[in-house]
Write a protein that holds these residues in place. Structure first.
Motif, PDB file in Angstrom:
ATOM      1  N   GLU A  56       0.848  -1.188   0.000  1.00 29.89           N
ATOM      2  CA  GLU A  56       0.000   0.000   0.000  1.00 29.89           C
ATOM      3  C   GLU A  56       0.885   1.241   0.000  1.00 29.89           C
ATOM      4  O   GLU A  56       2.000   1.227   0.531  1.00 29.89           O
ATOM      5  N   TYR A  57       0.362   2.339  -0.585  1.00 32.07           N
ATOM      6  CA  TYR A  57       1.152   3.568  -0.636  1.00 32.07           C
ATOM      7  C   TYR A  57       0.213   4.754  -0.839  1.00 32.07           C
ATOM      8  O   TYR A  57      -0.946   4.608  -1.256  1.00 32.07           O
ATOM      9  N   MET A  58       0.715   5.937  -0.536  1.00 34.44           N
ATOM     10  CA  MET A  58      -0.056   7.164  -0.745  1.00 34.44           C
ATOM     11  C   MET A  58      -0.054   7.529  -2.223  1.00 34.44           C
ATOM     12  O   MET A  58       0.989   7.435  -2.875  1.00 34.44           O
ATOM     13  N   PRO A  59      -1.213   7.937  -2.758  1.00 38.68           N
ATOM     14  CA  PRO A  59      -1.240   8.376  -4.156  1.00 38.68           C
ATOM     15  C   PRO A  59      -0.293   9.545  -4.388  1.00 38.68           C
ATOM     16  O   PRO A  59      -0.157  10.436  -3.546  1.00 38.68           O
ATOM     17  N   SER A  60       0.403   9.529  -5.527  1.00 40.96           N
ATOM     18  CA  SER A  60       1.368  10.583  -5.835  1.00 40.96           C
ATOM     19  C   SER A  60       1.582  10.641  -7.341  1.00 40.96           C
ATOM     20  O   SER A  60       1.511   9.634  -8.030  1.00 40.96           O
ATOM     21  N   ASN A  61       1.858  11.855  -7.823  1.00 42.89           N
ATOM     22  CA  ASN A  61       2.182  12.025  -9.246  1.00 42.89           C
ATOM     23  C   ASN A  61       3.662  11.806  -9.522  1.00 42.89           C
ATOM     24  O   ASN A  61       4.096  11.786 -10.666  1.00 42.89           O
ATOM     25  N   LYS A  62       4.456  11.647  -8.450  1.00 38.63           N
ATOM     26  CA  LYS A  62       5.889  11.477  -8.609  1.00 38.63           C
ATOM     27  C   LYS A  62       6.229  10.016  -8.863  1.00 38.63           C
ATOM     28  O   LYS A  62       5.483   9.115  -8.517  1.00 38.63           O
ATOM     29  N   GLU A  63       7.393   9.805  -9.461  1.00 38.36           N
ATOM     30  CA  GLU A  63       7.862   8.453  -9.733  1.00 38.36           C
ATOM     31  C   GLU A  63       8.224   7.744  -8.427  1.00 38.36           C
ATOM     32  O   GLU A  63       8.730   8.348  -7.491  1.00 38.36           O
ATOM     33  N   GLY A  64       7.958   6.473  -8.368  1.00 41.93           N
ATOM     34  CA  GLY A  64       8.266   5.705  -7.160  1.00 41.93           C
ATOM     35  C   GLY A  64       7.085   5.659  -6.210  1.00 41.93           C
ATOM     36  O   GLY A  64       6.060   6.320  -6.417  1.00 41.93           O
ATOM     37  N   LEU A  65       7.239   4.870  -5.138  1.00 37.87           N
ATOM     38  CA  LEU A  65       6.178   4.677  -4.164  1.00 37.87           C
ATOM     39  C   LEU A  65       6.335   5.656  -3.003  1.00 37.87           C
ATOM     40  O   LEU A  65       7.411   5.774  -2.433  1.00 37.87           O
ATOM     41  N   ARG A  66       5.249   6.325  -2.650  1.00 38.11           N
ATOM     42  CA  ARG A  66       5.264   7.277  -1.545  1.00 38.11           C
ATOM     43  C   ARG A  66       4.748   6.592  -0.283  1.00 38.11           C
ATOM     44  O   ARG A  66       3.635   6.082  -0.267  1.00 38.11           O
ATOM     45  N   GLN A  67       5.562   6.571   0.743  1.00 34.64           N
ATOM     46  CA  GLN A  67       5.232   5.958   2.033  1.00 34.64           C
ATOM     47  C   GLN A  67       4.706   4.527   1.854  1.00 34.64           C
ATOM     48  O   GLN A  67       3.613   4.190   2.308  1.00 34.64           O
ATOM     49  N   PRO A  68       5.490   3.662   1.209  1.00 33.33           N
ATOM     50  CA  PRO A  68       4.999   2.293   0.980  1.00 33.33           C
ATOM     51  C   PRO A  68       4.913   1.497   2.278  1.00 33.33           C
ATOM     52  O   PRO A  68       5.740   1.655   3.175  1.00 33.33           O
ATOM     53  N   VAL A  69       3.895   0.646   2.374  1.00 34.56           N
ATOM     54  CA  VAL A  69       3.690  -0.205   3.538  1.00 34.56           C
ATOM     55  C   VAL A  69       3.466  -1.635   3.065  1.00 34.56           C
ATOM     56  O   VAL A  69       2.583  -1.889   2.227  1.00 34.56           O
ATOM     57  N   PHE A  70       4.257  -2.561   3.576  1.00 34.38           N
ATOM     58  CA  PHE A  70       4.080  -3.975   3.273  1.00 34.38           C
ATOM     59  C   PHE A  70       2.793  -4.463   3.926  1.00 34.38           C
ATOM     60  O   PHE A  70       2.593  -4.312   5.124  1.00 34.38           O
ATOM     61  N   LYS A  71       1.908  -5.050   3.128  1.00 33.88           N
ATOM     62  CA  LYS A  71       0.607  -5.479   3.649  1.00 33.88           C
ATOM     63  C   LYS A  71       0.504  -6.984   3.821  1.00 33.88           C
ATOM     64  O   LYS A  71      -0.285  -7.464   4.629  1.00 33.88           O
ATOM     65  N   GLY A  72       1.267  -7.762   3.075  1.00 33.45           N
ATOM     66  CA  GLY A  72       1.212  -9.210   3.243  1.00 33.45           C
ATOM     67  C   GLY A  72       1.623  -9.933   1.977  1.00 33.45           C
ATOM     68  O   GLY A  72       1.768  -9.337   0.901  1.00 33.45           O
ATOM     69  N   ILE A  73       1.804 -11.237   2.119  1.00 36.62           N
ATOM     70  CA  ILE A  73       2.116 -12.110   0.983  1.00 36.62           C
ATOM     71  C   ILE A  73       0.823 -12.652   0.403  1.00 36.62           C
ATOM     72  O   ILE A  73      -0.075 -13.074   1.133  1.00 36.62           O
ATOM     73  N   ARG A  74       0.723 -12.652  -0.913  1.00 36.78           N
ATOM     74  CA  ARG A  74      -0.453 -13.211  -1.599  1.00 36.78           C
ATOM     75  C   ARG A  74      -0.160 -14.643  -2.023  1.00 36.78           C
ATOM     76  O   ARG A  74       0.898 -14.940  -2.578  1.00 36.78           O
ATOM     77  N   THR A  75      -1.109 -15.533  -1.757  1.00 38.18           N
ATOM     78  CA  THR A  75      -0.965 -16.919  -2.189  1.00 38.18           C
ATOM     79  C   THR A  75      -1.884 -17.254  -3.358  1.00 38.18           C
ATOM     80  O   THR A  75      -1.884 -18.385  -3.832  1.00 38.18           O
ATOM     81  N   ASP A  76      -2.659 -16.273  -3.815  1.00 35.73           N
ATOM     82  CA  ASP A  76      -3.623 -16.534  -4.883  1.00 35.73           C
ATOM     83  C   ASP A  76      -3.224 -15.874  -6.199  1.00 35.73           C
ATOM     84  O   ASP A  76      -4.039 -15.725  -7.102  1.00 35.73           O
ATOM     85  N   LYS A  77      -1.951 -15.484  -6.311  1.00 36.98           N
ATOM     86  CA  LYS A  77      -1.487 -14.821  -7.525  1.00 36.98           C
ATOM     87  C   LYS A  77      -0.053 -15.231  -7.798  1.00 36.98           C
ATOM     88  O   LYS A  77       0.741 -15.403  -6.873  1.00 36.98           O
ATOM     89  N   THR A  78       0.286 -15.416  -9.083  1.00 36.74           N
ATOM     90  CA  THR A  78       1.651 -15.794  -9.446  1.00 36.74           C
ATOM     91  C   THR A  78       2.479 -14.560  -9.765  1.00 36.74           C
ATOM     92  O   THR A  78       1.942 -13.486 -10.091  1.00 36.74           O
ATOM     93  N   ALA A  79       3.786 -14.710  -9.703  1.00 39.29           N
ATOM     94  CA  ALA A  79       4.684 -13.589  -9.969  1.00 39.29           C
ATOM     95  C   ALA A  79       4.478 -13.022 -11.377  1.00 39.29           C
ATOM     96  O   ALA A  79       4.532 -11.807 -11.585  1.00 39.29           O
ATOM     97  N   ASN A  80       4.227 -13.884 -12.356  1.00 36.89           N
ATOM     98  CA  ASN A  80       4.063 -13.423 -13.739  1.00 36.89           C
ATOM     99  C   ASN A  80       2.837 -12.543 -13.938  1.00 36.89           C
ATOM    100  O   ASN A  80       2.719 -11.846 -14.952  1.00 36.89           O
ATOM    101  N   GLU A  81       1.919 -12.565 -12.975  1.00 37.72           N
ATOM    102  CA  GLU A  81       0.721 -11.726 -13.048  1.00 37.72           C
ATOM    103  C   GLU A  81       0.946 -10.321 -12.516  1.00 37.72           C
ATOM    104  O   GLU A  81       0.049  -9.470 -12.602  1.00 37.72           O
ATOM    105  N   CYS A  82       2.123 -10.048 -11.958  1.00 37.57           N
ATOM    106  CA  CYS A  82       2.431  -8.725 -11.416  1.00 37.57           C
ATOM    107  C   CYS A  82       2.985  -7.848 -12.535  1.00 37.57           C
ATOM    108  O   CYS A  82       4.193  -7.813 -12.780  1.00 37.57           O
ATOM    109  N   ILE A  83       2.092  -7.144 -13.206  1.00 36.67           N
ATOM    110  CA  ILE A  83       2.453  -6.337 -14.371  1.00 36.67           C
ATOM    111  C   ILE A  83       2.416  -4.867 -13.971  1.00 36.67           C
ATOM    112  O   ILE A  83       1.452  -4.405 -13.353  1.00 36.67           O
ATOM    113  N   GLU A  84       3.452  -4.091 -14.338  1.00 37.63           N
ATOM    114  CA  GLU A  84       3.478  -2.677 -13.984  1.00 37.63           C
ATOM    115  C   GLU A  84       2.383  -1.924 -14.720  1.00 37.63           C
ATOM    116  O   GLU A  84       2.017  -2.255 -15.854  1.00 37.63           O
ATOM    117  N   LYS A  85       1.849  -0.898 -14.051  1.00 40.24           N
ATOM    118  CA  LYS A  85       0.746  -0.112 -14.600  1.00 40.24           C
ATOM    119  C   LYS A  85       1.225   1.267 -14.982  1.00 40.24           C
ATOM    120  O   LYS A  85       2.171   1.779 -14.430  1.00 40.24           O
TER     121      LYS A  85
END
Length: 300
Positions: free
Chosen positions: A271-300
């Motif tokens: 999770e992170y705060m919305p921002s127009n700048k490049e990179g993640l603003r105040q990122p917070v680790f929320k947990g590991i997902r077991t219902d998604k594969t690594a190949n499904e993590c596509i940049e937006k």
């Protein structure tokens, strides 16, 4: 059916609004004498939530419900507590956890009833059917619907520290396994899924994980760090493989000299705060997902 769009909160008479629950998305197949719970990857998870084994008693007929498994802690849904169940294997420990912090299933759609597939019926008709079919108790609830006041509802969720709101277009049909713009989320905090690519143990006893996403060329791209905590306990609850090289397509990134690199297989939510700048603003680790594969993590 998946959410395809995220927007700023709006009011529109063509939409209904529901709370966005911080839990695990799930289909509940309810027979006359049993329950079958399936996550996004169609993995059976019924045994992980024994307290939900009798919710079939709360419906009039055989049906398939779409919803969310949630665990309430401190009067709000707690993603970490429900996610923790997905990696448990010992039935005795699962039962202890179920007694301590029991889960509930929150139903927000019905896609099959009395031998009839309902996906071509409009949203309001499906909502009417779910209310006629499900009888609520402490283990199963129906997601409440709000009209018109999407902005007010979002501001209330923000004030209460909840996850956000989902706007759903009236009359919309249900599309299996597809991202639909008929469902739009308003998030208090934005989040994305990332590949866990390594970890760094810092001098202050804190640990951060190195994260990445795939681009449209299927190259793994570096996306930065997020703090994991003071130990590797959360990571060690999952299987991972240490490798002796950077998994990124462009492996040169300042600050990663002491990284322990991992085979890019695990997926985490950040999770992170919305921002127009490049990179993640105040990122917070929320947990590991077991219902998604690594190949499904596509940049937006």
């Amino acid at each position: 059916m998946l959410i395809a769009d995220q927007k700023k909160p709006f009011d529109d008479p063509n939409y209904i609004y529901e709370l966005k629950f911080d839990g695990i998305r799930c289909l509940a197949y309810l027979e006359s004498d049993k329950v079958d719970l399936r996550n996004k990857r169609n993995k059976e998870i019924t045994s992980l939530f024994p307290e939900l084994n009798e919710i079939y008693l709360q419906v009039n007929s055989r049906c398939i419900l779409d919803g969310e498994i949630v665990v309430i802690k401190n009067n709000k849904p707690d993603f970490f507590e429900v996610q923790k169940r997905t990696i448990m294997t010992n039935p005795f420990k699962i039962k202890l956890q179920a007694d301590r912090l029991p889960a509930a299933f929150v139903a927000y759609d019905i896609i099959f009833l009395d031998n009839e597939l309902l996906i071509d019926k409009g949203l309001e008709e499906r909502k009417t059917l779910i209310n006629k079919t499900v009888h609520e108790n402490e283990r199963i609830a129906i997601s409440k619907v709000f009209e018109n006041n999407g902005i007010v509802l979002f501001n209330l969720t923000k004030a209460q520290g909840l996850e956000g709101v989902v706007a759903k277009r009236k009359g919309s049909k249900y599309f299996f396994g597809k991202e639909s713009k008929d469902w739009i989320k308003f998030k208090v905090l934005e989040d994305q899924d990332y590949v866990v690519c390594g970890y760094i143990q810092k001098p202050n006893n804190m640990t951060s994980i190195v994260i990445g996403q795939y681009n449209n060329k299927k190259e793994l791209i570096y996306k930065g760090h997020v703090t994991l905590g003071s130990s590797l306990r959360i990571l060690n609850q999952h299987e991972y493989k240490v490798i002796n090289y950077s998994p990124f397509s462009d492996p040169v990134h300042t600050g990663n000299e002491n990284a322990v690199w991992l085979e890019p297989e695990l997926v985490c939510i950040v999770e992170y705060m919305p921002s127009n700048k490049e990179g993640l603003r105040q990122p917070v680790f929320k947990g590991i997902r077991t219902d998604k594969t690594a190949n499904e993590c596509i940049e937006k």
